[in-house]
Design a protein around this motif. Structure first.
Motif, PDB file in Angstrom:
ATOM      1  N   VAL A  32       0.830  -1.204   0.000  1.00  0.00           N
ATOM      2  CA  VAL A  32       0.000   0.000   0.000  1.00  0.00           C
ATOM      3  C   VAL A  32       0.861   1.249   0.000  1.00  0.00           C
ATOM      4  O   VAL A  32       0.643   2.191  -0.781  1.00  0.00           O
ATOM      5  CB  VAL A  32      -0.960   0.001   1.210  1.00  0.00           C
ATOM      6  CG1 VAL A  32      -1.645   1.365   1.349  1.00  0.00           C
ATOM      7  CG2 VAL A  32      -2.009  -1.098   1.063  1.00  0.00           C
ATOM      8  N   LEU A  33       1.858   1.275   0.869  1.00  0.00           N
ATOM      9  CA  LEU A  33       2.733   2.448   0.954  1.00  0.00           C
ATOM     10  C   LEU A  33       3.465   2.679  -0.357  1.00  0.00           C
ATOM     11  O   LEU A  33       3.539   3.815  -0.855  1.00  0.00           O
ATOM     12  CB  LEU A  33       3.730   2.265   2.097  1.00  0.00           C
ATOM     13  CG  LEU A  33       4.621   3.463   2.439  1.00  0.00           C
ATOM     14  CD1 LEU A  33       3.795   4.667   2.857  1.00  0.00           C
ATOM     15  CD2 LEU A  33       5.593   3.085   3.559  1.00  0.00           C
ATOM     16  N   THR A  47     -10.978   2.882  -2.361  1.00  0.00           N
ATOM     17  CA  THR A  47     -11.402   2.007  -3.456  1.00  0.00           C
ATOM     18  C   THR A  47     -10.318   1.864  -4.517  1.00  0.00           C
ATOM     19  O   THR A  47     -10.071   0.763  -5.032  1.00  0.00           O
ATOM     20  CB  THR A  47     -12.704   2.540  -4.098  1.00  0.00           C
ATOM     21  OG1 THR A  47     -13.718   2.620  -3.102  1.00  0.00           O
ATOM     22  CG2 THR A  47     -13.162   1.627  -5.226  1.00  0.00           C
ATOM     23  N   GLU A  48      -9.654   2.975  -4.844  1.00  0.00           N
ATOM     24  CA  GLU A  48      -8.566   2.927  -5.838  1.00  0.00           C
ATOM     25  C   GLU A  48      -7.462   1.984  -5.384  1.00  0.00           C
ATOM     26  O   GLU A  48      -6.956   1.168  -6.168  1.00  0.00           O
ATOM     27  CB  GLU A  48      -7.977   4.326  -6.031  1.00  0.00           C
ATOM     28  CG  GLU A  48      -8.899   5.339  -6.657  1.00  0.00           C
ATOM     29  CD  GLU A  48      -8.296   6.731  -6.615  1.00  0.00           C
ATOM     30  OE1 GLU A  48      -7.308   6.947  -7.333  1.00  0.00           O
ATOM     31  OE2 GLU A  48      -8.787   7.584  -5.849  1.00  0.00           O
ATOM     32  N   ALA A  52      -6.486  -1.630  -7.133  1.00  0.00           N
ATOM     33  CA  ALA A  52      -5.147  -1.764  -7.726  1.00  0.00           C
ATOM     34  C   ALA A  52      -4.364  -2.917  -7.119  1.00  0.00           C
ATOM     35  O   ALA A  52      -3.602  -3.599  -7.812  1.00  0.00           O
ATOM     36  CB  ALA A  52      -4.376  -0.463  -7.555  1.00  0.00           C
ATOM     37  N   LEU A  53      -4.545  -3.154  -5.817  1.00  0.00           N
ATOM     38  CA  LEU A  53      -3.744  -4.165  -5.110  1.00  0.00           C
ATOM     39  C   LEU A  53      -4.517  -5.451  -4.827  1.00  0.00           C
ATOM     40  O   LEU A  53      -3.992  -6.351  -4.162  1.00  0.00           O
ATOM     41  CB  LEU A  53      -3.217  -3.573  -3.802  1.00  0.00           C
ATOM     42  CG  LEU A  53      -2.315  -2.340  -3.943  1.00  0.00           C
ATOM     43  CD1 LEU A  53      -1.872  -1.848  -2.578  1.00  0.00           C
ATOM     44  CD2 LEU A  53      -1.105  -2.647  -4.820  1.00  0.00           C
ATOM     45  N   ALA A  59      -9.515  -4.271   4.549  1.00  0.00           N
ATOM     46  CA  ALA A  59      -8.080  -4.475   4.772  1.00  0.00           C
ATOM     47  C   ALA A  59      -7.307  -3.186   4.511  1.00  0.00           C
ATOM     48  O   ALA A  59      -6.382  -2.827   5.263  1.00  0.00           O
ATOM     49  CB  ALA A  59      -7.565  -5.598   3.885  1.00  0.00           C
ATOM     50  N   VAL A  60      -7.677  -2.469   3.450  1.00  0.00           N
ATOM     51  CA  VAL A  60      -7.006  -1.213   3.133  1.00  0.00           C
ATOM     52  C   VAL A  60      -7.225  -0.193   4.245  1.00  0.00           C
ATOM     53  O   VAL A  60      -6.300   0.513   4.645  1.00  0.00           O
ATOM     54  CB  VAL A  60      -7.498  -0.652   1.777  1.00  0.00           C
ATOM     55  CG1 VAL A  60      -6.955   0.757   1.544  1.00  0.00           C
ATOM     56  CG2 VAL A  60      -7.069  -1.575   0.647  1.00  0.00           C
ATOM     57  N   HIS A  61      -8.440  -0.129   4.780  1.00  0.00           N
ATOM     58  CA  HIS A  61      -8.729   0.776   5.899  1.00  0.00           C
ATOM     59  C   HIS A  61      -7.818   0.476   7.087  1.00  0.00           C
ATOM     60  O   HIS A  61      -7.256   1.385   7.703  1.00  0.00           O
ATOM     61  CB  HIS A  61     -10.196   0.644   6.326  1.00  0.00           C
ATOM     62  CG  HIS A  61     -11.122   1.584   5.623  1.00  0.00           C
ATOM     63  ND1 HIS A  61     -11.025   2.957   5.736  1.00  0.00           N
ATOM     64  CD2 HIS A  61     -12.175   1.346   4.779  1.00  0.00           C
ATOM     65  CE1 HIS A  61     -11.977   3.526   5.013  1.00  0.00           C
ATOM     66  NE2 HIS A  61     -12.679   2.582   4.409  1.00  0.00           N
ATOM     67  N   ARG A  62      -7.685  -0.808   7.416  1.00  0.00           N
ATOM     68  CA  ARG A  62      -6.842  -1.185   8.560  1.00  0.00           C
ATOM     69  C   ARG A  62      -5.384  -0.780   8.322  1.00  0.00           C
ATOM     70  O   ARG A  62      -4.713  -0.266   9.220  1.00  0.00           O
ATOM     71  CB  ARG A  62      -6.937  -2.694   8.812  1.00  0.00           C
ATOM     72  CG  ARG A  62      -8.271  -3.144   9.393  1.00  0.00           C
ATOM     73  CD  ARG A  62      -8.171  -4.556   9.944  1.00  0.00           C
ATOM     74  NE  ARG A  62      -7.838  -5.532   8.910  1.00  0.00           N
ATOM     75  CZ  ARG A  62      -8.752  -6.160   8.169  1.00  0.00           C
ATOM     76  NH1 ARG A  62     -10.047  -5.910   8.343  1.00  0.00           N
ATOM     77  NH2 ARG A  62      -8.375  -7.042   7.258  1.00  0.00           N
ATOM     78  N   ILE A  63      -4.914  -1.028   7.106  1.00  0.00           N
ATOM     79  CA  ILE A  63      -3.526  -0.701   6.781  1.00  0.00           C
ATOM     80  C   ILE A  63      -3.295   0.811   6.841  1.00  0.00           C
ATOM     81  O   ILE A  63      -2.307   1.286   7.413  1.00  0.00           O
ATOM     82  CB  ILE A  63      -3.158  -1.256   5.388  1.00  0.00           C
ATOM     83  CG1 ILE A  63      -3.111  -2.786   5.435  1.00  0.00           C
ATOM     84  CG2 ILE A  63      -1.822  -0.689   4.911  1.00  0.00           C
ATOM     85  CD1 ILE A  63      -3.045  -3.436   4.069  1.00  0.00           C
ATOM     86  N   LEU A  64      -4.212   1.576   6.259  1.00  0.00           N
ATOM     87  CA  LEU A  64      -4.071   3.035   6.265  1.00  0.00           C
ATOM     88  C   LEU A  64      -4.109   3.596   7.684  1.00  0.00           C
ATOM     89  O   LEU A  64      -3.381   4.538   8.003  1.00  0.00           O
ATOM     90  CB  LEU A  64      -5.168   3.674   5.417  1.00  0.00           C
ATOM     91  CG  LEU A  64      -5.067   3.435   3.909  1.00  0.00           C
ATOM     92  CD1 LEU A  64      -6.312   3.962   3.199  1.00  0.00           C
ATOM     93  CD2 LEU A  64      -3.820   4.090   3.327  1.00  0.00           C
ATOM     94  N   THR A  65      -4.940   2.999   8.534  1.00  0.00           N
ATOM     95  CA  THR A  65      -4.992   3.440   9.929  1.00  0.00           C
ATOM     96  C   THR A  65      -3.652   3.217  10.618  1.00  0.00           C
ATOM     97  O   THR A  65      -3.156   4.078  11.356  1.00  0.00           O
ATOM     98  CB  THR A  65      -6.105   2.686  10.683  1.00  0.00           C
ATOM     99  OG1 THR A  65      -7.366   2.982  10.080  1.00  0.00           O
ATOM    100  CG2 THR A  65      -6.142   3.096  12.151  1.00  0.00           C
TER     101      THR A  65
END
Length: 272
Positions: A32-33, A47-48, A52-53, A59-65
């Motif tokens: 993600v990073l 969503t983007e 893409a990944l 899961a993206v929300h958790r990672i971004l947090t």
């Protein structure tokens, strides 16, 4: 006794599974990073990233947090779009300090200034602006000096257009939505349709030119420097007074493109 042995081994297996899950989570966070760097966009939505990944939005929300907690990522509360945080910028600066683009480009700037008798410059992009970070000025009474470290818009001047011409269509659309094409001089391109046509021509030939678009009385030619992923990371230009310097010379364009090609090769660009 056998039952005790099997019971003793179970925690080790569980630990192994937990370690594997932890490593997978770290890898997803790194993906993600790194995607923020690869996308070429100033900000991204959940969503983007998920699309893409190939990750779920949860899961993206958790990672971004998690990344936000370390200030690697920041979020705009009004748009809920995410961008690199200052901790990530610090990492980027450390990388640039190690690769030292200015030191890498220095010989090429000196060579271009000596060959043309005009000012050679190096520019970097910062968000929706670009700035000069180095220059080599010729020993001439009438010459151009640029202001190091001052941000300029991406629609005016050869160095700026050399950045804007090589963004993807979506990023160009966003830029034009966010920014008015202000008239800096009477030669600045202020019509979006005309600018799009100009940028398409720049992409086709590989370099940009300007005649007084950002600075009256100045004319210039500029070409991008690419990194190993084919992203534009810098722009090299040659500039001089309008009455003396002719930026549309084929030989000049050839020399400039050779110089930027050599710098790009040092950054791992294959030219494919």
């Amino acid at each position: 006794m056998p039952s005790r042995t099997s019971e003793a081994k179970a925690p080790a297996a569980e630990d192994g599974d937990g370690q594997s899950r932890s490593i997978a989570a770290v890898e997803r966070a790194m993906d993600v990073l790194l995607y923020f760097g690869r996308s070429g966009r100033p900000d991204l939505g959940v969503t983007e990233i998920a699309t893409a990944l190939d990750l779920t939005k949860a899961a993206v929300h958790r990672i971004l947090t998690a990344l936000r907690s370390r200030e690697l990522i920041t979020v705009d509360p009004s748009t809920r779009r995410y961008a690199l945080g200052h901790a990530a910028v610090t990492l980027g600066r450390a990388y640039l300090a190690r690769t030292d683009l200015r030191a890498m480009a220095g010989p090429e700037l000196r060579g271009l200034a000596a060959e043309t008798g005009e000012t050679a410059t190096l520019s970097l992009r910062r968000g929706d602006t670009r700035l000069y970070v180095d220059q080599v000025v010729p020993d001439q009474e009438l010459r151009l000096d640029v202001n190091i470290g001052i941000p300029y818009p991406l629609h005016a001047g050869s160095s700026s257009k050399a950045f804007l011409a090589f963004v993807d269509d979506d990023e160009l659309d966003v830029y034009l939505e966010r920014h008015r094409l202000d008239e800096i001089t009477d030669r600045t391109i202020t019509d979006p349709a005309k600018l799009r046509k100009e940028l398409a021509a720049i992409r086709k030939r590989g370099y940009a030119t300007s005649r007084g678009e950002r600075q009256p009385g100045a004319t210039s030619i500029a070409a991008p420097v690419y990194d190993h992923d084919g992203h534009v990371v810098a722009v090299v230009s040659v500039a001089g007074p309008v009455g003396r310097f002719k930026p549309d010379s084929p030989e000049l364009a050839k020399s400039l493109l050779k110089a930027t090609g050599r710098i790009s090769a040092q950054l791992g660009y294959s030219g494919a």
